[in-house]
Design a protein around this motif. Structure first.
Motif, PDB file in Angstrom:
ATOM      1  N   GLN A 149      31.026  37.824  21.795  1.00 44.02           N
ATOM      2  CA  GLN A 149      30.294  38.412  20.677  1.00 44.02           C
ATOM      3  C   GLN A 149      31.202  39.258  19.780  1.00 44.02           C
ATOM      4  O   GLN A 149      31.050  39.253  18.571  1.00 44.02           O
ATOM      5  N   VAL A 150      32.119  39.966  20.388  1.00 43.04           N
ATOM      6  CA  VAL A 150      33.056  40.791  19.624  1.00 43.04           C
ATOM      7  C   VAL A 150      33.982  39.914  18.781  1.00 43.04           C
ATOM      8  O   VAL A 150      34.202  40.172  17.602  1.00 43.04           O
ATOM      9  N   MET A 151      34.495  38.853  19.408  1.00 43.36           N
ATOM     10  CA  MET A 151      35.476  37.990  18.740  1.00 43.36           C
ATOM     11  C   MET A 151      34.829  36.941  17.834  1.00 43.36           C
ATOM     12  O   MET A 151      35.479  36.421  16.930  1.00 43.36           O
ATOM     13  N   GLY A 152      33.571  36.586  18.139  1.00 40.82           N
ATOM     14  CA  GLY A 152      32.923  35.511  17.398  1.00 40.82           C
ATOM     15  C   GLY A 152      33.450  34.141  17.773  1.00 40.82           C
ATOM     16  O   GLY A 152      33.411  33.212  16.962  1.00 40.82           O
ATOM     17  N   GLU A 153      33.975  34.004  18.990  1.00 44.53           N
ATOM     18  CA  GLU A 153      34.519  32.729  19.460  1.00 44.53           C
ATOM     19  C   GLU A 153      34.049  32.464  20.878  1.00 44.53           C
ATOM     20  O   GLU A 153      33.800  33.391  21.643  1.00 44.53           O
ATOM     21  N   ARG A 154      33.951  31.195  21.206  1.00 40.24           N
ATOM     22  CA  ARG A 154      33.552  30.774  22.554  1.00 40.24           C
ATOM     23  C   ARG A 154      34.777  30.807  23.460  1.00 40.24           C
ATOM     24  O   ARG A 154      35.863  30.382  23.072  1.00 40.24           O
ATOM     25  N   LEU A 155      34.586  31.328  24.679  1.00 32.05           N
ATOM     26  CA  LEU A 155      35.683  31.471  25.630  1.00 32.05           C
ATOM     27  C   LEU A 155      35.411  30.681  26.908  1.00 32.05           C
ATOM     28  O   LEU A 155      34.261  30.383  27.220  1.00 32.05           O
ATOM     29  N   ARG A 156      36.480  30.378  27.633  1.00 33.78           N
ATOM     30  CA  ARG A 156      36.381  29.842  28.986  1.00 33.78           C
ATOM     31  C   ARG A 156      37.029  30.870  29.888  1.00 33.78           C
ATOM     32  O   ARG A 156      38.160  31.289  29.665  1.00 33.78           O
ATOM     33  N   GLY A 157      36.315  31.269  30.932  1.00 36.40           N
ATOM     34  CA  GLY A 157      36.838  32.277  31.836  1.00 36.40           C
ATOM     35  C   GLY A 157      37.060  31.749  33.226  1.00 36.40           C
ATOM     36  O   GLY A 157      36.384  30.823  33.670  1.00 36.40           O
ATOM     37  N   LYS A 158      38.040  32.341  33.897  1.00 39.86           N
ATOM     38  CA  LYS A 158      38.274  32.024  35.304  1.00 39.86           C
ATOM     39  C   LYS A 158      38.850  33.256  35.982  1.00 39.86           C
ATOM     40  O   LYS A 158      39.582  34.042  35.375  1.00 39.86           O
ATOM     41  N   GLN A 159      38.499  33.421  37.234  1.00 39.10           N
ATOM     42  CA  GLN A 159      39.041  34.521  38.016  1.00 39.10           C
ATOM     43  C   GLN A 159      40.392  34.091  38.564  1.00 39.10           C
ATOM     44  O   GLN A 159      40.515  33.029  39.172  1.00 39.10           O
ATOM     45  N   THR A 160      41.410  34.918  38.348  1.00 43.66           N
ATOM     46  CA  THR A 160      42.755  34.560  38.797  1.00 43.66           C
ATOM     47  C   THR A 160      43.264  35.430  39.943  1.00 43.66           C
ATOM     48  O   THR A 160      44.220  35.051  40.616  1.00 43.66           O
ATOM     49  N   GLU A 161      42.662  36.591  40.142  1.00 44.76           N
ATOM     50  CA  GLU A 161      43.034  37.469  41.251  1.00 44.76           C
ATOM     51  C   GLU A 161      41.764  38.088  41.805  1.00 44.76           C
ATOM     52  O   GLU A 161      40.775  38.238  41.093  1.00 44.76           O
ATOM     53  N   SER A 162      41.815  38.457  43.096  1.00 41.28           N
ATOM     54  CA  SER A 162      40.635  39.019  43.755  1.00 41.28           C
ATOM     55  C   SER A 162      41.019  40.155  44.686  1.00 41.28           C
ATOM     56  O   SER A 162      42.011  40.052  45.420  1.00 41.28           O
ATOM     57  N   VAL A 163      40.218  41.202  44.685  1.00 43.31           N
ATOM     58  CA  VAL A 163      40.404  42.291  45.642  1.00 43.31           C
ATOM     59  C   VAL A 163      40.122  41.804  47.060  1.00 43.31           C
ATOM     60  O   VAL A 163      40.607  42.397  48.021  1.00 43.31           O
ATOM     61  N   LEU A 164      39.382  40.716  47.183  1.00 42.32           N
ATOM     62  CA  LEU A 164      39.065  40.160  48.498  1.00 42.32           C
ATOM     63  C   LEU A 164      40.247  39.412  49.110  1.00 42.32           C
ATOM     64  O   LEU A 164      40.263  39.130  50.293  1.00 42.32           O
ATOM     65  N   ARG A 165      41.215  39.102  48.253  1.00 41.69           N
ATOM     66  CA  ARG A 165      42.365  38.328  48.706  1.00 41.69           C
ATOM     67  C   ARG A 165      43.673  39.050  48.399  1.00 41.69           C
ATOM     68  O   ARG A 165      44.679  38.439  48.077  1.00 41.69           O
ATOM     69  N   GLY A 166      43.635  40.395  48.476  1.00 42.03           N
ATOM     70  CA  GLY A 166      44.858  41.179  48.434  1.00 42.03           C
ATOM     71  C   GLY A 166      45.254  41.811  47.117  1.00 42.03           C
ATOM     72  O   GLY A 166      46.206  42.573  47.062  1.00 42.03           O
ATOM     73  N   SER A 167      44.552  41.546  46.043  1.00 41.09           N
ATOM     74  CA  SER A 167      44.908  42.136  44.750  1.00 41.09           C
ATOM     75  C   SER A 167      44.291  43.532  44.607  1.00 41.09           C
ATOM     76  O   SER A 167      43.321  43.862  45.289  1.00 41.09           O
ATOM     77  N   THR A 168      44.854  44.321  43.719  1.00 38.84           N
ATOM     78  CA  THR A 168      44.285  45.643  43.442  1.00 38.84           C
ATOM     79  C   THR A 168      43.057  45.547  42.537  1.00 38.84           C
ATOM     80  O   THR A 168      42.265  46.480  42.449  1.00 38.84           O
ATOM     81  N   HIS A 169      42.913  44.425  41.828  1.00 34.78           N
ATOM     82  CA  HIS A 169      41.809  44.217  40.882  1.00 34.78           C
ATOM     83  C   HIS A 169      41.260  42.799  41.002  1.00 34.78           C
ATOM     84  O   HIS A 169      41.967  41.894  41.440  1.00 34.78           O
ATOM     85  N   ASP A 170      40.015  42.651  40.576  1.00 31.91           N
ATOM     86  CA  ASP A 170      39.487  41.327  40.282  1.00 31.91           C
ATOM     87  C   ASP A 170      39.917  41.063  38.840  1.00 31.91           C
ATOM     88  O   ASP A 170      39.540  41.818  37.935  1.00 31.91           O
ATOM     89  N   VAL A 171      40.731  40.054  38.620  1.00 32.99           N
ATOM     90  CA  VAL A 171      41.262  39.768  37.294  1.00 32.99           C
ATOM     91  C   VAL A 171      40.613  38.497  36.761  1.00 32.99           C
ATOM     92  O   VAL A 171      40.563  37.474  37.458  1.00 32.99           O
ATOM     93  N   ILE A 172      40.115  38.595  35.537  1.00 37.51           N
ATOM     94  CA  ILE A 172      39.514  37.450  34.856  1.00 37.51           C
ATOM     95  C   ILE A 172      40.381  37.119  33.657  1.00 37.51           C
ATOM     96  O   ILE A 172      40.774  38.020  32.902  1.00 37.51           O
ATOM     97  N   GLU A 173      40.680  35.839  33.473  1.00 40.18           N
ATOM     98  CA  GLU A 173      41.414  35.398  32.301  1.00 40.18           C
ATOM     99  C   GLU A 173      40.490  34.552  31.429  1.00 40.18           C
ATOM    100  O   GLU A 173      39.771  33.694  31.935  1.00 40.18           O
ATOM    101  N   PHE A 174      40.558  34.818  30.127  1.00 40.95           N
ATOM    102  CA  PHE A 174      39.763  34.070  29.162  1.00 40.95           C
ATOM    103  C   PHE A 174      40.690  33.403  28.160  1.00 40.95           C
ATOM    104  O   PHE A 174      41.681  33.997  27.728  1.00 40.95           O
ATOM    105  N   GLU A 175      40.317  32.190  27.780  1.00 41.50           N
ATOM    106  CA  GLU A 175      41.021  31.525  26.683  1.00 41.50           C
ATOM    107  C   GLU A 175      39.993  30.996  25.696  1.00 41.50           C
ATOM    108  O   GLU A 175      38.885  30.618  26.089  1.00 41.50           O
ATOM    109  N   VAL A 176      40.361  31.001  24.427  1.00 37.20           N
ATOM    110  CA  VAL A 176      39.460  30.537  23.378  1.00 37.20           C
ATOM    111  C   VAL A 176      39.329  29.020  23.466  1.00 37.20           C
ATOM    112  O   VAL A 176      40.324  28.305  23.638  1.00 37.20           O
ATOM    113  N   LEU A 177      38.108  28.538  23.365  1.00 38.86           N
ATOM    114  CA  LEU A 177      37.841  27.107  23.368  1.00 38.86           C
ATOM    115  C   LEU A 177      37.973  26.569  21.937  1.00 38.86           C
ATOM    116  O   LEU A 177      37.456  27.181  21.013  1.00 38.86           O
ATOM    117  N   GLY A 178      38.585  25.412  21.816  1.00 38.30           N
ATOM    118  CA  GLY A 178      38.707  24.655  20.579  1.00 38.30           C
ATOM    119  C   GLY A 178      39.011  25.412  19.403  1.00 38.30           C
ATOM    120  O   GLY A 178      38.974  25.321  18.303  1.00 38.30           O
TER     121      GLY A 178
END
Length: 152
Positions: A123-152
């Protein structure tokens, strides 16, 4: 809202919704559903915050989301940082509702939390994104990290 109980519910009840949806729909369909529900909530939140289409910087967005989603808000998660490297937006979260109560090493992924953050940023950017979790506190990371990339 409810006059005696207020607007909050427990993590236990939220987790029951997630596992019940997984049992009823299957893991993949439940994941899609929960991400979509989160996106819907994120869009509502962006409207409530008055930031739709404003192009709010990541640095300015962090404290807004901390207040709305953190300990003074709905307690969905704490967002420590949002950064952009080239076309990838990375969001660093902790104490996410999706990871709460999960055992160390659990394969659980962010669903509703990912969708909610995605909805706000879209909503802020006015663009559609695709998100995926790349790191997890459940698997040793300090943060749950989500990466987003703009679609098309």
């Amino acid at each position: 809202m409810r006059p005696e109980l207020g607007e909050f519910s427990s993590i236990v009840c939220f987790k029951a919704i997630v596992t019940g949806a997984e049992e009823a729909l299957g893991e993949k369909a439940a994941m899609i559903t929960l991400i979509a529900a989160g996106r819907h909530r994120g869009k509502q939140l962006a409207e409530q915050l008055g930031i739709v289409g404003k192009g709010t910087s990541h640095a300015d967005l962090v404290p807004l989301l901390q207040k709305a989603l953190g300990k003074d808000g709905t307690r969905l998660c704490i967002i420590d940082k949002i950064e952009q490297v080239d076309a990838t937006i990375k969001v660093y979260c902790r104490e996410t509702i999706c990871s709460a109560g999960e055992p160390e090493g659990s394969p659980r992924k962010l669903t509703f939390t990912l969708g909610a953050i995605q909805g706000v940023i879209e909503q802020v950017m006015g663009e559609r994104l695709r998100g995926k979790q790349t790191e997890s506190v459940l698997r040793g990371s300090t943060h749950d990290v989500i990466e987003f990339e703009v679609l098309g």
